[in-house]
Design a protein around this motif. Structure first.
Motif, PDB file in Angstrom:
ATOM      1  N   ALA A 137       0.964  -1.075   0.129  1.00 43.60           N
ATOM      2  CA  ALA A 137      -0.166  -0.084  -0.160  1.00 43.60           C
ATOM      3  C   ALA A 137       0.855   1.218   0.082  1.00 43.60           C
ATOM      4  CB  ALA A 137      -0.950   0.185   1.077  1.00 43.60           C
ATOM      5  N   LYS A 138       2.065   1.360   0.371  1.00 35.30           N
ATOM      6  CA  LYS A 138       3.075   2.268   0.445  1.00 35.30           C
ATOM      7  C   LYS A 138       3.777   2.549  -0.839  1.00 35.30           C
ATOM      8  CE  LYS A 138       6.267   4.651   3.420  1.00 35.30           C
ATOM      9  NZ  LYS A 138       7.201   4.667   4.643  1.00 35.30           N
ATOM     10  N   THR A 139       4.497   1.247  -1.316  1.00 35.70           N
ATOM     11  CA  THR A 139       5.425   1.388  -2.422  1.00 35.70           C
ATOM     12  C   THR A 139       4.707   1.092  -3.898  1.00 35.70           C
ATOM     13  OG1 THR A 139       5.850  -0.876  -2.246  1.00 35.70           O
ATOM     14  CG2 THR A 139       7.255   0.842  -0.973  1.00 35.70           C
ATOM     15  N   LEU A 140       3.383   0.696  -3.459  1.00 37.90           N
ATOM     16  CA  LEU A 140       2.460  -0.043  -4.718  1.00 37.90           C
ATOM     17  C   LEU A 140       3.205  -0.851  -5.521  1.00 37.90           C
ATOM     18  CD1 LEU A 140       1.376   3.383  -5.913  1.00 37.90           C
ATOM     19  CD2 LEU A 140      -0.077   1.765  -4.386  1.00 37.90           C
ATOM     20  N   ALA A 141       4.285  -1.598  -4.967  1.00 41.65           N
ATOM     21  CA  ALA A 141       5.018  -2.838  -5.599  1.00 41.65           C
ATOM     22  C   ALA A 141       4.156  -4.128  -5.501  1.00 41.65           C
ATOM     23  CB  ALA A 141       6.226  -3.102  -4.996  1.00 41.65           C
ATOM     24  N   LYS A 142       3.951  -4.699  -6.762  1.00 38.89           N
ATOM     25  CA  LYS A 142       3.096  -5.767  -6.678  1.00 38.89           C
ATOM     26  C   LYS A 142       3.830  -7.073  -6.783  1.00 38.89           C
ATOM     27  CE  LYS A 142      -0.262  -3.560  -9.491  1.00 38.89           C
ATOM     28  NZ  LYS A 142      -1.171  -3.498 -10.757  1.00 38.89           N
ATOM     29  N   SER A 143       3.199  -8.149  -6.044  1.00 39.09           N
ATOM     30  CA  SER A 143       3.754  -9.442  -6.178  1.00 39.09           C
ATOM     31  C   SER A 143       2.850 -10.542  -5.952  1.00 39.09           C
ATOM     32  CB  SER A 143       5.069  -9.346  -4.857  1.00 39.09           C
ATOM     33  OG  SER A 143       4.104  -9.260  -3.531  1.00 39.09           O
ATOM     34  N   PRO A 144       3.078 -11.574  -6.081  1.00 40.73           N
ATOM     35  CA  PRO A 144       2.318 -12.958  -6.158  1.00 40.73           C
ATOM     36  C   PRO A 144       1.804 -12.893  -4.771  1.00 40.73           C
ATOM     37  CG  PRO A 144       4.185 -13.748  -7.220  1.00 40.73           C
ATOM     38  CD  PRO A 144       4.714 -12.391  -6.756  1.00 40.73           C
ATOM     39  N   ALA A 145       0.592 -13.064  -4.253  1.00 43.26           N
ATOM     40  CA  ALA A 145      -0.009 -13.335  -3.044  1.00 43.26           C
ATOM     41  C   ALA A 145       0.608 -14.608  -2.115  1.00 43.26           C
ATOM     42  CB  ALA A 145      -1.440 -13.205  -3.226  1.00 43.26           C
ATOM     43  N   PHE A 146       0.753 -15.633  -3.186  1.00 42.45           N
ATOM     44  CA  PHE A 146       1.505 -16.749  -2.668  1.00 42.45           C
ATOM     45  C   PHE A 146       1.743 -17.607  -3.847  1.00 42.45           C
ATOM     46  CE2 PHE A 146      -3.387 -16.790  -2.466  1.00 42.45           C
ATOM     47  CZ  PHE A 146      -3.730 -17.678  -3.645  1.00 42.45           C
ATOM     48  N   ASP A 147       2.346 -18.778  -3.611  1.00 44.49           N
ATOM     49  CA  ASP A 147       2.849 -19.819  -4.513  1.00 44.49           C
ATOM     50  C   ASP A 147       1.598 -20.637  -5.004  1.00 44.49           C
ATOM     51  OD1 ASP A 147       3.844 -21.934  -6.123  1.00 44.49           O
ATOM     52  OD2 ASP A 147       5.910 -21.630  -5.156  1.00 44.49           O
ATOM     53  N   THR A 148       1.135 -20.172  -6.151  1.00 45.69           N
ATOM     54  CA  THR A 148      -0.177 -20.693  -6.517  1.00 45.69           C
ATOM     55  C   THR A 148       0.166 -22.468  -6.709  1.00 45.69           C
ATOM     56  OG1 THR A 148       0.114 -20.279  -8.916  1.00 45.69           O
ATOM     57  CG2 THR A 148      -1.422 -18.772  -7.422  1.00 45.69           C
ATOM     58  N   ALA A 149       1.209 -22.673  -7.293  1.00 44.27           N
ATOM     59  CA  ALA A 149       1.395 -24.128  -7.504  1.00 44.27           C
ATOM     60  C   ALA A 149       1.270 -24.990  -6.174  1.00 44.27           C
ATOM     61  CB  ALA A 149       2.855 -24.457  -8.225  1.00 44.27           C
ATOM     62  N   LYS A 150       2.004 -24.433  -5.171  1.00 46.63           N
ATOM     63  CA  LYS A 150       2.133 -25.122  -3.795  1.00 46.63           C
ATOM     64  C   LYS A 150       0.697 -25.012  -3.126  1.00 46.63           C
ATOM     65  CE  LYS A 150       7.183 -24.341  -2.761  1.00 46.63           C
ATOM     66  NZ  LYS A 150       8.025 -23.487  -1.959  1.00 46.63           N
ATOM     67  N   LEU A 151       0.074 -24.038  -3.189  1.00 46.48           N
ATOM     68  CA  LEU A 151      -1.385 -24.172  -2.782  1.00 46.48           C
ATOM     69  C   LEU A 151      -2.044 -24.991  -3.600  1.00 46.48           C
ATOM     70  CD1 LEU A 151      -3.054 -21.260  -1.039  1.00 46.48           C
ATOM     71  CD2 LEU A 151      -4.362 -22.513  -2.759  1.00 46.48           C
ATOM     72  N   ALA A 152      -2.182 -25.001  -4.810  1.00 46.35           N
ATOM     73  CA  ALA A 152      -2.861 -26.196  -5.519  1.00 46.35           C
ATOM     74  C   ALA A 152      -2.642 -27.504  -5.218  1.00 46.35           C
ATOM     75  CB  ALA A 152      -2.852 -25.756  -6.997  1.00 46.35           C
ATOM     76  N   ALA A 153      -1.322 -27.827  -5.023  1.00 48.95           N
ATOM     77  CA  ALA A 153      -0.922 -28.850  -4.694  1.00 48.95           C
ATOM     78  C   ALA A 153      -1.467 -29.390  -3.281  1.00 48.95           C
ATOM     79  CB  ALA A 153       0.617 -29.126  -4.408  1.00 48.95           C
ATOM     80  N   ALA A 154      -1.346 -28.307  -2.068  1.00 50.35           N
ATOM     81  CA  ALA A 154      -1.557 -28.923  -0.876  1.00 50.35           C
ATOM     82  C   ALA A 154      -3.486 -28.885  -0.895  1.00 50.35           C
ATOM     83  CB  ALA A 154      -1.349 -27.488   0.079  1.00 50.35           C
ATOM     84  N   LEU A 155      -4.142 -28.218  -1.499  1.00 44.53           N
ATOM     85  CA  LEU A 155      -5.431 -28.172  -1.621  1.00 44.53           C
ATOM     86  C   LEU A 155      -5.801 -29.620  -2.273  1.00 44.53           C
ATOM     87  CD1 LEU A 155      -7.945 -26.801  -0.728  1.00 44.53           C
ATOM     88  CD2 LEU A 155      -7.937 -25.654  -2.921  1.00 44.53           C
ATOM     89  N   GLY A 156      -5.120 -29.936  -3.277  1.00 41.03           N
ATOM     90  CA  GLY A 156      -5.391 -31.165  -3.935  1.00 41.03           C
ATOM     91  C   GLY A 156      -5.454 -32.226  -3.015  1.00 41.03           C
ATOM     92  N   ASN A 157      -4.097 -32.216  -2.223  1.00 39.27           N
ATOM     93  CA  ASN A 157      -3.755 -33.330  -1.448  1.00 39.27           C
ATOM     94  C   ASN A 157      -4.859 -33.452  -0.299  1.00 39.27           C
ATOM     95  OD1 ASN A 157      -1.468 -34.196  -2.637  1.00 39.27           O
ATOM     96  ND2 ASN A 157      -0.365 -32.635  -1.350  1.00 39.27           N
ATOM     97  N   ALA A 158      -5.440 -32.439   0.122  1.00 44.95           N
ATOM     98  CA  ALA A 158      -6.339 -32.465   0.875  1.00 44.95           C
ATOM     99  C   ALA A 158      -7.880 -32.809   0.541  1.00 44.95           C
ATOM    100  CB  ALA A 158      -6.493 -30.952   1.759  1.00 44.95           C
ATOM    101  N   ARG A 159      -7.997 -32.608  -0.609  1.00 41.32           N
ATOM    102  CA  ARG A 159      -9.258 -32.860  -1.154  1.00 41.32           C
ATOM    103  C   ARG A 159      -9.317 -34.079  -2.019  1.00 41.32           C
ATOM    104  NH1 ARG A 159     -13.301 -29.089  -1.480  1.00 41.32           N
ATOM    105  NH2 ARG A 159     -13.981 -29.595  -3.727  1.00 41.32           N
ATOM    106  N   HIS A 160      -8.136 -34.561  -2.090  1.00 43.27           N
ATOM    107  CA  HIS A 160      -8.044 -35.830  -2.937  1.00 43.27           C
ATOM    108  C   HIS A 160      -8.363 -35.849  -4.225  1.00 43.27           C
ATOM    109  CE1 HIS A 160      -7.169 -37.776   0.827  1.00 43.27           C
ATOM    110  NE2 HIS A 160      -8.174 -37.158   1.265  1.00 43.27           N
ATOM    111  N   GLU A 161      -8.000 -34.686  -4.978  1.00 45.92           N
ATOM    112  CA  GLU A 161      -8.483 -34.424  -6.301  1.00 45.92           C
ATOM    113  C   GLU A 161      -7.259 -33.394  -6.993  1.00 45.92           C
ATOM    114  OE1 GLU A 161     -12.297 -32.584  -6.028  1.00 45.92           O
ATOM    115  OE2 GLU A 161     -11.145 -30.420  -5.673  1.00 45.92           O
TER     116      GLU A 161
END
Length: 763
Positions: A77-101
């Motif tokens: 909010a101060k510098t207006l620099a943009k970056s990924p909110a999180f690692d989507t590949a890692k989150l997709a893998a973690a969610l897939g493991n939890a949901r078995h899909e």
């Protein structure tokens, strides 16, 4: 009798038949239409969802469209620099493991999230379950709700134990819980249990989930509960995926008129063991009592009350020393108090003042209430417009930030704008100048806000603003749909016509085929949802799941591309306009705004020669399914074809909460007046009903009872029961969406009068 036709007339008939055959959608057209979601969903850029701030207020995050799908982005909010909110590949893998899909990182199955664990995790909802995923250590878990289930919030499932976890007093000296249906306490570090109540029983028990300590640890308020009727809806799961034989499913499902839980607040003084059963004169025949909430000074405890029948709502406050109750504020209505839109904010530690939302003058506005007398100290907002939501209240500055619609003349009255105003109604300040629908999210300290705005013809713009004066700090994203439009997407058109009274504006949208030809005549399909609990015509940029209405929007475009004009309209009886506009629905669900809708259709046809007013169809789901059937029963001279999904066709068969809100209590003739079962013999048009046999929202027996009534009346209709289908029935996982294809094919055949592909001959 022999009929002779001239060779010229016969040739004309054959020519028309040939032209119709050539114009009929073929298999490829159906596949293209139903495939639009996949083909077009990734063709926009920088279309953003509303922002969510980190707990420290230094950053905010949002989802936006990019090449190939969606990403979640964070902005400093101060510098207006943009970056990924999180690692989507890692989150997709973690969610897939939890949901078995398998989970696609570019199409994560949620649009918004909240930060948790001081920014080390995110939380989001998926398939009616709350999930939490770490974004430092990537692991996902589904939240476990240990509370006792309640059927639509009013009948506890007494076959399931309540959460009886001991609750510690604020000073840490005691824990309290329920034992043998009675309240007990135990001193910290001691094993001895001290009984506090002795009058609890299985038929009149103390509910541990309602137990609340006072801030000074001197008092406890808890509800004693006389349980209501344990009505069960039984469903046969004919085709389970994990076994050959059917299963029997049971669901606690109270219906209108059923006996509901009777809750009685009871106050206990821990030192003296004094018990005070609170006099219920101020909350008789309660439909809803909220959980007790202690004021921070510990001198009083309050709870919200809604009278059964929804004619009254109030806040009841109880003095902790005397147990005497008084009405801190009361809302009465000749028709209904809209319970889900109630708003109250108690100012300060003692509830001496209350910011209260009320429709008492015919529009939803804010009032400052004297919390001791219930009298109005002053109005905060006023005018022929609607307060939609209170975003923040600053007790120290005595200011309120709220969203409202209808304040700006010459603008769509449903567009939400955000304003700031003082408690005394002075210094109103507009914070969202753009002519669009706004979703504003403030930083935790209130110094900044992200304004995400759009219209159906304006891709989303996201801006960072300073709260003190509304000044623009930076444009964060600006949506681009040029590639989508190049692929054939036509932005919806907004159309306004007069209502049944000849004065009130009725707003709707029009979706045309991608290859629309104004020289042709197109049959019309109306997408209806007329539930009184909201308005439904999208106001935001909406093609394919962007914000609210996206799923319905794609269905409208899919059907339009098969040779129809598809529309959606908000008639009288829906919310977010005046109280009088809304009250049309009261004890009158058969109305569904049809006189306004038909007037809108006729005005559209008068303007547009391609709009074939002689061929109008309609479809909808849930309450929209009920409206669809009633269109054919009560307005069969206008609506010729209907597809009704999962309808609550007889409101006596449906859930207690939704129906008593709009039809009242006790059950009376207004329930039968809207019944598709009682009026089934009036059917004149073509009807397809679709239902999932595992619908947990609307009892699927409601659909079958309409079918039974139609059969007894000798009426022809079509019925599709989807084994395992839920309330939404669901989109097929097969090569082509089966349920959508059946709906689209029904309209092509019965409304457009054209042939449909022989799907049984398709490999």
């Amino acid at each position: 009798m022999t009929v002779r036709r001239s060779s010229r007339a016969l040739a004309l008939i054959l020519l028309c038949a040939s032209a119709a055959a050539q114009a009929a959608p073929d298999e490829a057209a159906f596949r293209r239409s139903i495939g639009l979601r996949r083909a077009w969903q990734d063709l926009t850029r920088e279309v953003a969802w509303p922002a969510h701030w980190t707990p420290d207020g230094r950053r905010f995050s949002y989802r936006k469209t990019v090449a190939g799908g969606f990403v979640f982005e964070t902005v400093d909010a101060k510098t207006l620099a943009k970056s990924p909110a999180f690692d989507t590949a890692k989150l997709a893998a973690a969610l897939g493991n939890a949901r078995h899909e398998a989970v696609d990182p570019m199409h994560l199955p949620f649009a918004e999230f909240d930060y948790a664990e001081d920014g080390k995790a995110i939380a989001f909802s998926l398939d009616e379950t709350r999930w939490q995923c770490g974004i430092v250590v990537y692991r996902c878990e589904a939240a476990v709700d240990r509370s006792r289930p309640r059927g639509f919030g009013v009948v506890r499932d007494i076959s399931v134990p309540a959460d009886n976890s001991p609750k510690a007093s604020p000073d840490g000296n005691w824990t309290a819980f329920v034992q043998g249906d009675n309240l007990v306490v135990r001193k910290t570090g001691d094993t001895a249990i001290v009984p506090i109540s002795v009058d609890g029983s299985a038929g009149n028990f103390y509910d541990p989930e309602t137990l609340r300590w006072s801030p000074n640890s001197r008092h406890i308020m808890i509800y004693r509960v006389r349980p209501g009727y344990q009505r069960r809806v039984l469903r046969v799961e004919s085709s389970p995926r994990d076994q050959l034989q059917p299963k029997l499913q049971s669901q606690l499902y109270p219906k209108p008129g059923d006996a509901i839980d009777q809750e009685r607040p009871v106050l206990f003084d821990l030192a003296s063991r004094r018990q005070t059963v609170i006099d219920d004169a101020l909350f008789p025949n309660a439909y809803e009592l909220s959980a007790p909430r202690w004021r921070s000074d510990g001198r009083s405890v309050a709870f919200d009350y809604v009278r059964r029948g929804f004619g009254q709502a109030r806040i009841v406050a109880v003095d902790a020393e005397t147990g005497v109750a008084h009405a801190a504020v009361t809302e009465d209505a000749k028709t209904f108090v809209y319970a889900d839109r109630r708003y109250a904010h108690e100012v300060g530690a003692d509830g001496r003042e209350i910011v209260w939302a009320s429709e008492r003058d015919g529009w939803n506005h804010l009032y400052l209430i004297d919390g001791r007398t219930g009298a109005v100290k002053n109005r905060i907002t006023t005018g022929n417009w609607v307060v939609r939501d209170v975003i923040a209240v600053d007790d120290a500055k005595r200011q309120i930030v709220f969203a409202a619609s209808g304040m700006n003349t010459g603008e769509d009255p449903y567009f939400r704008h955000v304003y700031r105003i003082d408690f005394d109604g002075r210094h109103p300040t507009a914070l969202t100048p753009a002519k669009a629908d706004h979703d504003v999210r403030f930083s935790p300290d209130g110094s900044l806000y992200v304004d995400t705005y759009s219209r159906v013809d304006l891709p989303t713009v996201s801006e960072l603003h300073r709260s003190s004066d509304g000044a623009l700090v930076a444009t964060i994203t600006r949506g681009d749909d040029s590639a989508l439009r190049a692929a054939g997407f036509r932005r919806p058109e907004v159309f306004v016509a007069k209502a049944r009274d000849g004065r009130t504006d009725i707003w709707g949208v029009v979706v045309r085929p991608h290859d629309y030809d104004p020289s042709k005549r197109y049959p019309v399909i109306e997408n209806i949802y007329a539930g009184p609990h909201d308005s439904f015509v999208p106001k935001q940029y909406w093609p394919f799941g962007f914000h609210s209405g996206g799923d319905k929007a794609i269905g409208m475009q899919e059907q339009a591309d098969l040779g129809f004009i598809v529309v959606q309209i908000d008639g009288m009886g829906t919310a977010n306009r005046s109280k009088a506009f809304h009250d049309v629905a009261w004890k009158n669900l058969a109305d569904s705004g049809f006189p306004d809708r038909i007037a809108w259709h006729r005005a559209m046809a008068a303007k547009d020669p391609s709009y074939d007013i002689g061929r109008v169809g309609i479809y909808g789901a849930s309450a929209g399914g009920q409206s669809t059937l009633n269109a054919l029963l009560f307005h069969g001279d206008f609506y010729k074809v209907g597809v009704a999904y999962a309808g609550c066709y007889d409101n006596r068969m449906d859930k207690i909460s939704w129906n008593e809100q709009w039809l009242g209590w006790p059950v009376d003739a207004s329930y039968a007046a809207a019944s598709g079962v009682d009026h089934a013999a009036q059917l004149t048009g073509k009807l397809l009903m679709i239902v999932g046999d595992q619908d947990s929202n609307v009892d699927p027996a409601s659909t079958m009872q309409v079918a039974d009534a139609l059969i007894r009346a000798g009426k022809d209709f079509e019925l599709l029961a989807v084994p395992g289908g839920e309330h939404s029935v669901g989109r097929s996982t097969g090569p082509i969406d089966y349920v959508a294809r059946r709906q689209f094919g029904f309209f092509v055949r019965e409304l457009a009068g054209e042939a449909v592909p022989n799907w049984n001959g398709v490999k």
